[in-house]
Design an enzyme around this catalytic site. Structure first.
Site, PDB file in Angstrom:
ATOM      1  N   ASP A   1      35.498  33.387  41.726  1.00 28.70           N
ATOM      2  CA  ASP A   1      35.934  34.158  40.556  1.00 28.70           C
ATOM      3  C   ASP A   1      34.799  34.130  39.537  1.00 28.70           C
ATOM      4  O   ASP A   1      33.925  33.263  39.576  1.00 28.70           O
ATOM      5  CB  ASP A   1      37.197  33.541  39.940  1.00 28.70           C
ATOM      6  CG  ASP A   1      37.992  34.515  39.088  1.00 28.70           C
ATOM      7  OD1 ASP A   1      39.058  34.991  39.550  1.00 28.70           O
ATOM      8  OD2 ASP A   1      37.548  34.811  37.944  1.00 28.70           O
ATOM      9  N   THR A  40      50.990  39.507  36.434  1.00 29.71           N
ATOM     10  CA  THR A  40      49.741  38.735  36.497  1.00 29.71           C
ATOM     11  C   THR A  40      49.037  38.805  35.137  1.00 29.71           C
ATOM     12  O   THR A  40      49.615  39.269  34.159  1.00 29.71           O
ATOM     13  CB  THR A  40      48.800  39.315  37.576  1.00 29.71           C
ATOM     14  OG1 THR A  40      48.334  40.594  37.121  1.00 29.71           O
ATOM     15  CG2 THR A  40      49.497  39.475  38.924  1.00 29.71           C
ATOM     16  N   ASN A  90      39.781  40.956  46.598  1.00 33.47           N
ATOM     17  CA  ASN A  90      40.913  41.089  45.677  1.00 33.47           C
ATOM     18  C   ASN A  90      40.499  41.387  44.239  1.00 33.47           C
ATOM     19  O   ASN A  90      41.245  42.037  43.511  1.00 33.47           O
ATOM     20  CB  ASN A  90      41.731  39.780  45.726  1.00 33.47           C
ATOM     21  CG  ASN A  90      42.661  39.636  44.541  1.00 33.47           C
ATOM     22  OD1 ASN A  90      43.698  40.295  44.474  1.00 33.47           O
ATOM     23  ND2 ASN A  90      42.283  38.793  43.576  1.00 33.47           N
ATOM     24  N   TYR A 109      40.524  53.492  37.411  1.00 33.15           N
ATOM     25  CA  TYR A 109      41.367  52.615  38.239  1.00 33.15           C
ATOM     26  C   TYR A 109      41.948  53.396  39.415  1.00 33.15           C
ATOM     27  O   TYR A 109      41.819  52.980  40.568  1.00 33.15           O
ATOM     28  CB  TYR A 109      42.490  52.020  37.380  1.00 33.15           C
ATOM     29  CG  TYR A 109      43.223  50.875  38.061  1.00 33.15           C
ATOM     30  CD1 TYR A 109      42.705  49.587  38.043  1.00 33.15           C
ATOM     31  CD2 TYR A 109      44.432  51.091  38.730  1.00 33.15           C
ATOM     32  CE1 TYR A 109      43.371  48.532  38.671  1.00 33.15           C
ATOM     33  CE2 TYR A 109      45.105  50.053  39.353  1.00 33.15           C
ATOM     34  CZ  TYR A 109      44.566  48.781  39.311  1.00 33.15           C
ATOM     35  OH  TYR A 109      45.226  47.737  39.947  1.00 33.15           O
TER      36      TYR A 109
END
Ligand SMILES: NC(=O)c1ccc[n+]([C@@H]2O[C@H](COP(=O)([O-])OP(=O)(O)OC[C@H]3O[C@@H](n4cnc5c(N)ncnc54)[C@H](O)[C@@H]3O)[C@@H](O)[C@H]2O)c1
Length: 263
Positions: free
Chosen positions: A42, A203, A95, A168
């Site tokens: 990350d 999230t 991801n 997006y």
């Protein structure tokens, strides 16, 4: 083969991008629960360290590396290093992804308000980052003649989406076809490439905006099941697509959306 063996990831090495939070963390947890050694990566080092500790506390085998997926060189180097040190790279989960701001119902989300810098940044992470993740994994998986690649797209890549910004929806649609294209090239090597298309999950995306009660209610009203999902609910599909249980599935992007795509 019994069901436990069918879903076991014992002895596999998995790398997850954007693993410090949300869906990436849940996917890392389930890979580790099924027996894989998980390399959590990350861009947020502090959150990453907490995520690694959480996976280890629940009995999983895990390590953590700070990695920005928009840095293609660093991504390839990380995959090479993991494959060299562990002897293989068996599962790649592309991801990491970011929001592109609100959809066209707000002034800031309308087509003439789309900012060049933000467009480029979203493409660098959500599209080039996913491509580079697939590319970095393919190098090793072709040589191994085995492997599983998962790319996290979105229902916003399968249809227009009023709640999401242009970059997006465009990048998530591109991921769906990247999955098909890579799946065709890699099929002869027994490497399966599939996508996951989530609907709304609770999230930290967009600074956790989706967890604000009024925003959550707006998303929930679009879902036939009448609610948004908990990150835990990604685990079943992620495990299916990472394990032998999906041995005849490749090139598809599967919605996990409470029924949105069936409307
Ligand atoms: N939450 C949803 O409703 C939803 C719906 C559809 C698709 N998705 C997708 O799921 C994926 C995960 O998002 P999430 O909802 O768990 O969000 P999240 O913000 O909770 O987690 C995303 C993680 O990615 C990391 N990240 C951001 N930029 C990065 C970069 N350049 N390199 C490496 N890591 C980076 C963040 O630090 C964070 O830890 C994204 O691709 C997102 O587009 C989410």
């Amino acid at each position: 083969m019994g069901y436990a063996e069918r879903f076991s990831l014992e002895g596999r090495i998995g790398l997850v991008t954007g693993a410090a939070s949300g869906l990436g963390l849940s996917i890392s947890q389930v890979l580790a629960e099924a027996g894989a050694h998980v390399v959590l990566t990350d861009v947020d080092g502090a959150a990453l360290e907490r995520a690694r500790a959480a996976v280890k506390e629940s009995g999983g085998s895990a390590e953590a590396h700070v990695l920005d997926v928009s840095d293609r060189g660093a991504l390839r180097a990380a995959a090479d290093e993991v494959a060299a040190r562990h002897g293989s790279l068996d599962i790649m989960v592309a991801n990491a992804g970011i929001t592109a701001g609100p959809g066209y119902l707000t002034d800031a989300g309308q087509i003439n308000a789309v900012d060049d810098t933000q467009w480029d940044r979203v493409l660098g992470i959500n599209l080039t980052g996913v491509f580079a993740s697939i590319q970095a994994a393919a190098k090793h998986m072709k040589r191994q003649r085995s492997g599983r690649i998962l790319a996290v797209a979105s229902v916003a890549g399968l249809k227009s989406e009023v709640m999401c910004g242009y970059a997006y929806t465009a990048t998530k649609a591109a991921v769906v076809n990247l999955v098909r294209q890579a799946a065709m090239e890699l099929a002869p090597y027994d490497v399966m490439v599939n996508g996951i298309a989530p609907g709304p999950f609770r999230t930290n995306i967009a600074g956790g905006r989706i967890r604000q009660p009024e925003v959550e209610a707006q998303f929930a009203s679009m879902v036939p099941l009448g609610r948004i999902a908990d990150p835990e609910e990604i685990k079943g599909l992620a495990l299916l697509l990472s394990s032998h249980a999906s041995s005849f599935i490749t090139g598809v992007t599967i919605p996990i959306d409470g029924g949105i795509m069936a409307k």
